[in-house]
Design an enzyme around this catalytic site. Structure first.
Site, PDB file in Angstrom:
ATOM      1  N   THR A 164      32.434  24.465  49.593  1.00  0.00           N
ATOM      2  CA  THR A 164      31.891  25.827  49.600  1.00  0.00           C
ATOM      3  C   THR A 164      30.440  25.742  49.149  1.00  0.00           C
ATOM      4  O   THR A 164      30.109  24.963  48.266  1.00  0.00           O
ATOM      5  CB  THR A 164      32.638  26.749  48.619  1.00  0.00           C
ATOM      6  OG1 THR A 164      32.523  26.176  47.325  1.00  0.00           O
ATOM      7  CG2 THR A 164      34.080  26.908  48.989  1.00  0.00           C
TER       8      THR A 164
ATOM      9  N   GLU B 267      37.959  28.951  51.363  1.00  0.00           N
ATOM     10  CA  GLU B 267      39.197  28.705  50.612  1.00  0.00           C
ATOM     11  C   GLU B 267      40.425  29.259  51.331  1.00  0.00           C
ATOM     12  O   GLU B 267      41.549  29.005  50.917  1.00  0.00           O
ATOM     13  CB  GLU B 267      39.110  29.373  49.224  1.00  0.00           C
ATOM     14  CG  GLU B 267      38.183  28.684  48.240  1.00  0.00           C
ATOM     15  CD  GLU B 267      36.742  29.154  48.349  1.00  0.00           C
ATOM     16  OE1 GLU B 267      36.339  29.668  49.415  1.00  0.00           O
ATOM     17  OE2 GLU B 267      35.997  29.001  47.368  1.00  0.00           O
TER      18      GLU B 267
ATOM     19  N   LYS C  44      25.736  47.482  38.371  1.00  0.00           N
ATOM     20  CA  LYS C  44      26.440  48.256  37.343  1.00  0.00           C
ATOM     21  C   LYS C  44      25.457  49.243  36.739  1.00  0.00           C
ATOM     22  O   LYS C  44      24.530  48.867  36.051  1.00  0.00           O
ATOM     23  CB  LYS C  44      27.021  47.315  36.303  1.00  0.00           C
ATOM     24  CG  LYS C  44      28.109  46.469  36.959  1.00  0.00           C
ATOM     25  CD  LYS C  44      28.938  45.665  36.005  1.00  0.00           C
ATOM     26  CE  LYS C  44      30.111  45.067  36.778  1.00  0.00           C
ATOM     27  NZ  LYS C  44      30.524  43.768  36.366  1.00  0.00           N
TER      28      LYS C  44
ATOM     29  N   TRP D 286      30.099  51.402  39.214  1.00  0.00           N
ATOM     30  CA  TRP D 286      29.749  50.314  40.122  1.00  0.00           C
ATOM     31  C   TRP D 286      29.120  50.879  41.393  1.00  0.00           C
ATOM     32  O   TRP D 286      29.630  51.839  41.970  1.00  0.00           O
ATOM     33  CB  TRP D 286      30.993  49.514  40.512  1.00  0.00           C
ATOM     34  CG  TRP D 286      31.520  48.647  39.414  1.00  0.00           C
ATOM     35  CD1 TRP D 286      31.099  48.620  38.116  1.00  0.00           C
ATOM     36  CD2 TRP D 286      32.567  47.682  39.521  1.00  0.00           C
ATOM     37  NE1 TRP D 286      31.827  47.708  37.416  1.00  0.00           N
ATOM     38  CE2 TRP D 286      32.733  47.114  38.239  1.00  0.00           C
ATOM     39  CE3 TRP D 286      33.380  47.239  40.567  1.00  0.00           C
ATOM     40  CZ2 TRP D 286      33.683  46.121  37.979  1.00  0.00           C
ATOM     41  CZ3 TRP D 286      34.325  46.257  40.313  1.00  0.00           C
ATOM     42  CH2 TRP D 286      34.470  45.696  39.023  1.00  0.00           C
TER      43      TRP D 286
HETATM   44  P1  AMP Z   1      32.469  31.325  53.080  1.00  0.00           P
HETATM   45  O1  AMP Z   1      33.411  30.577  52.223  1.00  0.00           O
HETATM   46  O2  AMP Z   1      31.132  30.680  53.200  1.00  0.00           O
HETATM   47  O3  AMP Z   1      33.079  31.636  54.396  1.00  0.00           O
HETATM   48  O4  AMP Z   1      32.170  32.708  52.350  1.00  0.00           O
HETATM   49  C1  AMP Z   1      33.194  33.605  52.020  1.00  0.00           C
HETATM   50  C2  AMP Z   1      32.617  34.899  51.536  1.00  0.00           C
HETATM   51  O5  AMP Z   1      31.834  35.515  52.574  1.00  0.00           O
HETATM   52  C3  AMP Z   1      33.635  35.943  51.189  1.00  0.00           C
HETATM   53  O6  AMP Z   1      34.182  35.740  49.909  1.00  0.00           O
HETATM   54  C4  AMP Z   1      32.821  37.216  51.298  1.00  0.00           C
HETATM   55  O7  AMP Z   1      32.033  37.437  50.144  1.00  0.00           O
HETATM   56  C5  AMP Z   1      31.900  36.923  52.451  1.00  0.00           C
HETATM   57  N1  AMP Z   1      32.418  37.497  53.693  1.00  0.00           N
HETATM   58  C6  AMP Z   1      33.110  36.880  54.661  1.00  0.00           C
HETATM   59  N2  AMP Z   1      33.381  37.726  55.676  1.00  0.00           N
HETATM   60  C7  AMP Z   1      32.856  38.920  55.327  1.00  0.00           C
HETATM   61  C8  AMP Z   1      32.814  40.216  55.944  1.00  0.00           C
HETATM   62  N3  AMP Z   1      33.333  40.453  57.130  1.00  0.00           N
HETATM   63  N4  AMP Z   1      32.184  41.207  55.266  1.00  0.00           N
HETATM   64  C9  AMP Z   1      31.638  40.994  54.058  1.00  0.00           C
HETATM   65  N5  AMP Z   1      31.641  39.805  53.438  1.00  0.00           N
HETATM   66  C10 AMP Z   1      32.239  38.773  54.063  1.00  0.00           C
END
Ligand code: AMP
Length: 542
Positions: free
Chosen positions: A185, A330, A439, A444
């Site tokens: 990640t 994840e 915040k 929020w």
């Molecule tokens: P990654 O592991 O790089 O795919 O990132 C995952 C994170 O991307 C998630 O925990 C979200 O914060 C963000 N994310 C993924 N899809 C979306 C979505 N459709 N809208 C908003 N945030 C998203």
């Protein structure tokens, strides 16, 4: 009493075996790293995966060893990836957009033994080679004629390497819980963490992701994954397309609007997927050249929120069904999509668009809950926000090498780090990353909501909202805007636009213009960097 059914382990190479048997002549088309479009089939790819596995075994790679790839989406990357996990080794897909020091860090953490890489990345690895001693051999994904001169250890051109063996090979048998893939990640803080997929989790994830309530893929489709293989297995499309016999169109390194459009049209693509920034580039290209799609039916988008205004543009102006999905590395990664449930009854077009802008409902294999900071559940009323937690068959139970310790709560749920609401119909909406929530006076404020509204303003190309320290309210939102080409959005005008569309106390205190919003290696707004850029910024008094 146990059931009397066969035990047929869910192993990933069975996907490519199936594709070769049932869809052997289905095409895999690639815009190669060298430039020209190349064509092959699932049948031919499967033969090469056997060779790759056999050759890796000859090079001493064994069950559980990590083998790295540093490559764009191409047929070669795909076959290498099936070859590695077919042998029972672990395919470690590396994001080349990471900083070089991060790449070295994760190679060392993974202890990769061999690396497949595109010619493009040879200079990068030459600089890093001294810092990654575990790599015994570099296989450059090209042929002898195009092999660059290189000092990389035991470097060999892929096609030459493959010639050293044949496809007379039988996949070894192993448990379906065996590790198949490793993906780090790209956290904006701290070291990256490794997510270790299993054959079973990836196979089950692909079955869910291909379903009609997921990304909906079958043999009638031509699928173009703009999302890279190194971003959680191209969101599972690298498994899903061969599993369902869909044609696969690999874009190689060129992801600009013109190149993507050209492939969409030439290869009669029906489904494509990628992060919002890619679709903004594509839209820009369509608008400038007054173009339409002739075959594209569905657009999968996720990784960051896709604002309603953009969903409407694709749906209303271009006739494309937008599948707004949410997930994370994840989670293999797809967790939810916002398709419209029939039980909602007849919705107006506006209601449909608003619902599609949410991140959707959890697919089979994912359970969701939202809680307060102490783990107490929050209601599914569409208003209460809470920390979003998930569990399921394709969700991480721990990080590689135990980094981060125990990551599950007492009920086995993983905290996604996202903050969300869930409505009574199960539609989830991300309101923020927990660390980006603003915040203000004990309440929020969702930075994502404000960003989504701001990009609906006709002069705004991209927007980000960050919290800035405030003596009375703790934090107040600052809106940061990239103007559309040739436009100069005015602070008062944009703020009034937001005021008309959101709660009074959410309205940003100020707006600043910026030429470009920084993004992370996976295309998300880099808020850490933005906070750094605006660290000396002071909100106007009053
Ligand atoms: P990654 O592991 O790089 O795919 O990132 C995952 C994170 O991307 C998630 O925990 C979200 O914060 C963000 N994310 C993924 N899809 C979306 C979505 N459709 N809208 C908003 N945030 C998203």
């Amino acid at each position: 009493m146990q059931g009397l059914m066969q035990d047929w382990p869910l192993l990933l190479h069975k996907i490519i075996d199936h594709a070769a048997r049932q869809h052997g002549s289905q095409e895999v088309v690639t815009r190669s790293v060298a430039g020209p479009i190349t064509r092959t089939t699932y049948g031919a790819i499967r033969q090469r995966t056997l060779r790759i596995a056999k050759m890796l075994a000859k090079n001493g790679i064994r069950l559980g060893d990590r083998v790295a790839t540093l490559a764009w989406n191409t047929d070669k990357h795909l076959e290498v990836w099936y070859g590695i996990c077919g042998l029972g080794a672990i395919s470690h897909t590396i994001n080349p957009r990471l900083f070089p020091e991060q790449i070295a860090w994760i190679v060392n953490h993974a202890e990769d033994r061999l690396m497949f890489l595109d010619t493009t990345f040879v200079p990068l690895m030459e600089k890093l080679a001294a810092h990654v001693p575990t790599i015994e051999r570099y296989v450059v994904l090209t042929d002898a004629a195009n092999m660059p001169q290189t000092s990389l250890r035991n470097a060999v051109a892929y096609e030459e390497w493959l010639k050293e063996t044949d496809e007379d090979y039988v996949w070894p048998e192993f448990d379906e819980r065996t590790a198949a893939g490793l993906c780090y990640t790209s956290g904006t803080t701290g070291n990256p963490k490794g997510v270790l997929y299993s054959h079973r989790s990836n196979t089950l994830h692909a079955m869910t992701a291909t379903s009609s309530d997921g990304l909906m893929i079958d043999y009638r489709d031509s699928v173009l994954p703009v999302v890279p293989l190194f971003h959680a297995n191209a969101w599972g499309l690298a498994h899903a397309a061969p599993m369902r016999g869909a044609k696969l169109v690999m874009p190689g390194p060129k992801l600009d609007g013109a190149s993507v459009y050209e492939l969409l049209e030439a290869e009669k693509v029906t489904m494509t997927a990628g992060v919002p920034t890619v679709w903004m580039m594509l839209l820009d290209h369509l608008r400038r050249n007054n173009l339409k799609f002739s075959t594209l039916q569905r657009l999968g988008v996720g990784g960051s929120a896709f604002p309603e205004s953009l969903i409407r543009t694709f749906e209303e102006n271009y006739g494309v069904d937008v599948r707004h999905a949410w997930g994370m590395t994840e989670m293999s990664p797809v967790g939810s999509t916002g398709t419209i449930k029939s039980t909602l009854g007849q919705l107006t077009h506006d209601e449909t668009m608003a619902l599609k802008a949410k991140q959707g409902w959890a697919l089979f294999g994912i359970e969701m809950k939202i809680t307060d900071d102490d783990g107490r559940p929050k209601p599914w009323d569409g208003r209460a926000f809470g920390r979003l937690k998930v569990r399921g068959f394709a969700t991480a139970a721990a990080y590689y090498r135990g980094d981060g310790g125990n990551i599950l709560d007492e009920e086995g749920f993983f905290d996604t780090g996202d903050v969300a609401t869930i409505d009574p119909h199960g539609y989830m909406q991300i309101t923020d990353r927990a660390k980006d929530v603003i915040k203000s006076g004990g309440e929020w404020i969702s930075s994502v909501d404000l960003e989504n509204i701001a990009v609906g303003h006709p002069d705004v190309a991209e927007a980000a909202v960050i919290g800035v320290a405030h003596p009375k309210w703790d934090e107040r939102p600052l809106l940061i805007v990239v103007p559309k080409e040739g436009k100069s959005p005015q602070r008062d005008d944009v703020i009034a636009f937001l005021r008309a569309r959101t709660a009074k106390f959410w309205v940003p205190d100020d707006m600043q213009l910026i030429k470009e919003i920084p993004h992370t290696a996976t295309g998300k707004i880099n808020k850490l960097k933005l906070r750094e850029i605006f660290k000396d910024y002071k909100l106007p008094e009053g």
